[in-house]
Scaffold this motif. Structure first.
Motif, PDB file in Angstrom:
ATOM      1  N   THR A  33     -28.210  25.356 -15.870  1.00 39.78           N
ATOM      2  CA  THR A  33     -29.572  25.795 -15.571  1.00 39.78           C
ATOM      3  C   THR A  33     -30.015  25.337 -14.186  1.00 39.78           C
ATOM      4  N   ARG A  34     -29.758  24.071 -13.889  1.00 35.32           N
ATOM      5  CA  ARG A  34     -30.172  23.530 -12.587  1.00 35.32           C
ATOM      6  C   ARG A  34     -29.269  24.026 -11.456  1.00 35.32           C
TER       7      ARG A  34
ATOM      8  N   SER B 110     -28.086  27.005 -11.375  1.00 35.13           N
ATOM      9  CA  SER B 110     -28.635  28.335 -11.116  1.00 35.13           C
ATOM     10  C   SER B 110     -29.911  28.253 -10.277  1.00 35.13           C
ATOM     11  N   ARG B 111     -30.739  27.273 -10.558  1.00 34.96           N
ATOM     12  CA  ARG B 111     -32.010  27.144  -9.850  1.00 34.96           C
ATOM     13  C   ARG B 111     -31.807  26.827  -8.374  1.00 34.96           C
ATOM     14  N   TYR B 112     -30.848  25.934  -8.068  1.00 37.25           N
ATOM     15  CA  TYR B 112     -30.657  25.501  -6.683  1.00 37.25           C
ATOM     16  C   TYR B 112     -29.496  26.215  -5.984  1.00 37.25           C
TER      17      TYR B 112
END
Length: 344
Positions: A50-51, A53-55
């Motif tokens: 998830t993280r 993908s975010r960054y």
């Protein structure tokens, strides 16, 4: 110091490392892998799909699917170790089992393993960390990680003990490790006849410490088939003396002690990977993805230390990680500002 240049410099260093050590990756996957390592290096806190993908600018599904890809991590990290240490004779390979916190009942290898931090057996995962250590550089380059099966799997499917598994693991990596150095260092747990004699047979010179309950009052019986060993007694104030040993009888006593003491750098490397590059925050239960995540964490840590060593020697790992995150934020701000100007 130009904060904007740190992220660009890190990306360039990662690209040069992979281009110089392996040619078996497609250009598309190599670009994705460099992006992923850069993203792991800059993410504050946990590192999961998830993280990432975010960054990282890719979907979580893209990261999850690419984590199934096989990568020769050992070859990449050995290249970084040679670049950092050179071909000096003060280098050794260190091994150290490490407990990884993990929940769930479907995760591969989930079981009960010894946790050195908690000083008790806990439910989770275990990896065997492999690293290259140097007496002159006083540091460790993490070479790779191999996940250990749980006790039930070893006994029922492979009919071996955990120590037997460790022997098989070292044997599977022996050719690659011997290309780096023939000195192997491990803690007192591995100072057992079964393990030491097996690694000697593979071509290693072993350095270790005898267990605290070792009884050395038996007369030595000469045996031409058994390898000779050198034992060094190190006095400790208000305590029992520490007993270090090496299977190389020509190794100087002070060097035996130094090799064993520098072994702790691999534990510091594992600690740093847990704190800064997400070694213990995997978002998967699949065996291949877990292996990719463990080795990605170590390789990202090596890349960070390599950039610090060459370009920012005054920075600590925590400071470097904070600055690379600030560099990322400034680049995003510049992009947003440019888009706003174009929209106007």
């Amino acid at each position: 110091m130009n904060v904007l240049e740190i992220l660009k410099d890190f990306t360039f260093r990662c690209k040069s490392v992979f281009e110089n050590t392996t040619t078996k990756m497609s250009k598309r996957f190599l670009n994705w892998l460099i992006l992923t390592i850069r993203t792991v290096a800059l993410i504050p806190g946990k590192v999961n799909f998830t993280r990432l993908s975010r960054y990282g600018g890719r979907t979580a599904k893209t990261f999850a699917s690419n984590f199934k890809t096989s990568v020769d991590w050992m070859k990449v990290n050995i290249g970084m170790a040679l670049d950092c240490f050179g071909s000096s004779d003060d280098m050794a390979v260190a091994i150290d089992p490490s407990f990884i916190s993990k929940s769930g009942s479907l995760t591969y290898g989930i079981g009960r393993f010894w946790s050195g931090v908690a000083q008790r057996v806990k439910r989770g995962l275990e990896i065997m960390a492999i690293g290259a250590i140097s007496l002159s550089k006083h540091t460790c380059v993490m070479l790779g990680a191999v996940q250990s099966p749980n006790f039930r799997t070893l006994e029922s499917e492979r009919h071996m003990s955990m120590l037997g598994w460790y022997v098989a693991l070292v044997r599977s990596k022996a050719t690659e490790l011997l290309s780096l150095t023939d000195i192997l260092v491990a803690d007192a747990f591995f100072s057992k006849y079964e393990f030491v004699n097996e690694v000697i047979g593979m071509g290693f010179r072993f350095v270790g410490r005898l267990r605290a309950n070792s009884y050395l009052r038996y007369l030595a019986i000469p045996d031409s088939s058994a390898p000779c060993r050198r034992v060094v007694v190190c006095p400790v104030e208000n305590g029992e003396p520490l007993l270090y040993f090496s299977t190389d009888t020509d190794m100087r006593p002070e060097k035996i002690i130094d090799f064993y003491r520098i072994r702790f750098q691999i534990e510091f490397g594992t600690r740093d990977a847990k704190q800064f590059t997400g070694l213990q925050s995997q978002q998967t239960w699949d065996r291949d993805r877990l292996d990719f995540a463990f080795n990605l964490s170590f390789t990202a840590l090596n890349a960070c230390k390599e950039v610090i060593r060459k370009d920012y020697p005054s920075l600590s790992l925590a400071q470097f990680k904070r600055l690379i995150f600030e560099s990322y934020l400034k680049i995003i701000q510049k992009i947003n500002h440019r888009l706003t100007q174009l929209a106007a």
